[in-house]
Design an enzyme around this catalytic site. Sequence first.
Site, PDB file in Angstrom:
ATOM      1  CG  ASN A  13      -1.958   0.816   1.190  1.00 10.03           C
ATOM      2  OD1 ASN A  13      -2.720   1.025  -0.036  1.00 10.03           O
ATOM      3  ND2 ASN A  13      -2.477   1.637   2.408  1.00 10.03           N
ATOM      4  CB  THR A  39       7.892   7.769  10.293  1.00  8.20           C
ATOM      5  OG1 THR A  39       8.070   7.586  11.681  1.00  8.20           O
ATOM      6  CG2 THR A  39       8.583   6.544   9.504  1.00  8.20           C
ATOM      7  CE1 TYR A  76       3.314   3.918   8.611  1.00  9.39           C
ATOM      8  CE2 TYR A  76       4.466   4.128  10.373  1.00  9.39           C
ATOM      9  CZ  TYR A  76       3.750   4.705   9.527  1.00  9.39           C
ATOM     10  OH  TYR A  76       3.476   5.959   9.478  1.00  9.39           O
ATOM     11  CE  LYS A  80       4.860   6.085   6.139  1.00 11.62           C
ATOM     12  NZ  LYS A  80       3.951   7.018   5.456  1.00 11.62           N
ATOM     13  CG  ASN A 135      -3.301  10.829  21.602  1.00  7.26           C
ATOM     14  OD1 ASN A 135      -2.841  11.732  22.164  1.00  7.26           O
ATOM     15  ND2 ASN A 135      -3.892  10.846  20.420  1.00  7.26           N
ATOM     16  CE1 TYR A 150       2.843  -1.068  26.222  1.00  6.79           C
ATOM     17  CE2 TYR A 150       3.917  -0.500  23.860  1.00  6.79           C
ATOM     18  CZ  TYR A 150       2.672  -0.903  24.582  1.00  6.79           C
ATOM     19  OH  TYR A 150       1.313  -1.056  24.237  1.00  6.79           O
ATOM     20  NE  ARG A 221       5.391  -0.493  20.235  1.00  2.00           N
ATOM     21  CZ  ARG A 221       4.947   0.711  19.887  1.00  2.00           C
ATOM     22  NH1 ARG A 221       5.789   1.620  19.496  1.00  2.00           N
ATOM     23  NH2 ARG A 221       3.746   1.383  20.204  1.00  2.00           N
ATOM     24  CB  VAL A 222      12.136  -6.142  18.550  1.00  2.00           C
ATOM     25  CG1 VAL A 222      13.663  -6.161  18.717  1.00  2.00           C
ATOM     26  CG2 VAL A 222      11.331  -7.261  18.963  1.00  2.00           C
ATOM     27  CD  GLU A 223      10.183   0.281  22.121  1.00  2.00           C
ATOM     28  OE1 GLU A 223      10.056   1.034  21.035  1.00  2.00           O
ATOM     29  OE2 GLU A 223       9.944   0.209  23.075  1.00  2.00           O
TER      30      GLU A 223
HETATM   31  O1  LIG Z   1       1.395   2.123  25.822  1.00  2.00           O
HETATM   32  C1  LIG Z   1       2.422   2.453  25.027  1.00  2.00           C
HETATM   33  C2  LIG Z   1       2.647   2.791  24.140  1.00  2.00           C
HETATM   34  C3  LIG Z   1       3.813   2.881  23.600  1.00  2.00           C
HETATM   35  N1  LIG Z   1       4.963   3.045  24.310  1.00  2.00           N
HETATM   36  C4  LIG Z   1       6.092   3.132  23.824  1.00  2.00           C
HETATM   37  O2  LIG Z   1       6.231   4.614  23.241  1.00  2.00           O
HETATM   38  C5  LIG Z   1       7.110   4.735  22.300  1.00  2.00           C
HETATM   39  C6  LIG Z   1       6.370   5.488  21.038  1.00  2.00           C
HETATM   40  O3  LIG Z   1       5.351   4.536  20.647  1.00  2.00           O
HETATM   41  P1  LIG Z   1       4.029   4.864  19.802  1.00  2.00           P
HETATM   42  O4  LIG Z   1       2.995   3.729  19.802  1.00  2.00           O
HETATM   43  O5  LIG Z   1       3.650   6.271  20.471  1.00  2.00           O
HETATM   44  O6  LIG Z   1       4.510   5.346  18.459  1.00  2.00           O
HETATM   45  P2  LIG Z   1       5.129   4.652  17.308  1.00  2.00           P
HETATM   46  O7  LIG Z   1       4.776   3.013  17.363  1.00  2.00           O
HETATM   47  O8  LIG Z   1       6.490   4.883  17.325  1.00  2.00           O
HETATM   48  O9  LIG Z   1       4.540   5.020  16.108  1.00  2.00           O
HETATM   49  C7  LIG Z   1       4.003   6.691  16.068  1.00  2.00           C
HETATM   50  O10 LIG Z   1       5.136   7.364  15.788  1.00  2.00           O
HETATM   51  C8  LIG Z   1       6.043   7.191  14.798  1.00  2.00           C
HETATM   52  C9  LIG Z   1       7.115   8.260  14.772  1.00  2.00           C
HETATM   53  S1  LIG Z   1       8.308   7.614  15.698  1.00  2.00           S
HETATM   54  O11 LIG Z   1       7.883   7.127  16.907  1.00  2.00           O
HETATM   55  O12 LIG Z   1       9.027   6.457  14.809  1.00  2.00           O
HETATM   56  O13 LIG Z   1       9.392   8.514  15.624  1.00  2.00           O
HETATM   57  C10 LIG Z   1       5.128   7.351  13.386  1.00  2.00           C
HETATM   58  O14 LIG Z   1       5.937   6.804  12.634  1.00  2.00           O
HETATM   59  C11 LIG Z   1       4.013   6.460  13.608  1.00  2.00           C
HETATM   60  O15 LIG Z   1       3.096   6.744  12.518  1.00  2.00           O
HETATM   61  C12 LIG Z   1       3.130   6.651  14.881  1.00  2.00           C
HETATM   62  O16 LIG Z   1       1.827   5.953  14.947  1.00  2.00           O
HETATM   63  C13 LIG Z   1       7.689   3.433  21.925  1.00  2.00           C
HETATM   64  O17 LIG Z   1       8.930   3.014  22.351  1.00  2.00           O
HETATM   65  C14 LIG Z   1       6.654   2.077  22.624  1.00  2.00           C
HETATM   66  O18 LIG Z   1       7.274   1.207  23.155  1.00  2.00           O
HETATM   67  C15 LIG Z   1       4.731   2.545  25.623  1.00  2.00           C
HETATM   68  O19 LIG Z   1       5.676   2.605  26.291  1.00  2.00           O
HETATM   69  N2  LIG Z   1       3.678   2.343  26.368  1.00  2.00           N
END
Ligand SMILES: O=c1ccn([C@@H]2O[C@H](COP(=O)(O)OP(=O)(O)O[C@H]3O[C@H](CS(=O)(=O)O)[C@@H](O)[C@H](O)[C@H]3O)[C@@H](O)[C@H]2O)c(=O)[nH]1
Length: 293
Positions: A13, A39, A76, A80, A135, A150, A221-223
């Site tokens: 997509n 991103t 994803y 990008k 959020n 996490y 996640r793996v991070e």
């Molecule tokens: O309940 C949660 C949700 C997330 N995280 C952590 O918060 C961080 C950010 O996660 P996220 O879900 O807020 O954002 P992400 O998955 O990285 O994706 C979002 O942010 C990205 C930018 S970035 O994170 O790659 O800079 C964009 O590409 C995506 O479209 C957008 O959905 C991660 O380390 C995740 O492990 C937590 O600790 N607890």
Amino acid sequence: MIDRQRAVFTQHNNVIGNINVMFAIKELAPDCHLVKLGTMGEYGTPNIDIEEGFITINHNGRTDTLPYPKQARAFYHLSKIHDSHNIHFATKAWKLAATDLNQGVVYGVRTEETVADPLLINRYDYDGIFGTALNRFVVQAAVGHPLTVYGKGGQTRGFLDIRDTVRCIQIAIDNPANKGEFRVFNQFTEQFSVNQLAEIVTKESKKLGLDVQVTSVPNPRVEAEEHYYNAKCSKLQDLGLEPHLLQESMIDSLLEFVIEYKDRVKLELIKPAVDWRKAGVKVNTMGAAVASN
Ligand SMILES: O=c1ccn([C@@H]2O[C@H](COP(=O)(O)OP(=O)(O)O[C@H]3O[C@H](CS(=O)(=O)O)[C@@H](O)[C@H](O)[C@H]3O)[C@@H](O)[C@H]2O)c(=O)[nH]1
């Protein structure tokens, strides 16, 4: 990261859709300026400063300015990266004018335009797949669920208010790239670790009388959970972006918004349902919940 079908769908997509747009511009509107939402995830979390798209490297006595190394954390983000490479190539081959907006994690829900009428309200995701960290934490605070950090919570990212997202795109359109230019802007305004976000939400929630707990859940996640992170984000501000900063008003207005609608929250969507080390798990999103009713 859910399963093979969704990985294939995401890449097909995004990557094929982007190539089709590039060819449409080449054939039908070659003077058109392409503004593409990418991103910050393209960069990953390197142990050096993150530049805006390009880095100057000295290697064996020679110097060049090259695309910043890409290290995606998900299929994803990889889609990008592929888009960025394809667009960069088209700027060279066809003299396309392009701006790649490397966006950080967006928070908030309302913009000046959407508050004009309740019918214009945005979708608010708080599930483990589409919901972003801040959020999600705000919803969790509103419904009395512990904030789901996490792992160690040292994961640091660039964040921006949804109102700034809209403004950044406007700024990129109003200040187009030159023909043949592949321009990259890092689209975020502030950096926070997940632990810092949890602290801010806890503090601001207390002001509204909410008792908020924070819990560490096994990271799905793996991070890297503790790492260096210093990303540049000056180009959009040089062009006139005036950031809405998180501490100032966002949490109060976002919390109040979520509290107003908290009776609609489906608690079963909060727990992260996708383990990135596995494939073929149950999809736990608002869309899936609505579809199964
Ligand atoms: O309940 C949660 C949700 C997330 N995280 C952590 O918060 C961080 C950010 O996660 P996220 O879900 O807020 O954002 P992400 O998955 O990285 O994706 C979002 O942010 C990205 C930018 S970035 O994170 O790659 O800079 C964009 O590409 C995506 O479209 C957008 O959905 C991660 O380390 C995740 O492990 C937590 O600790 N607890």
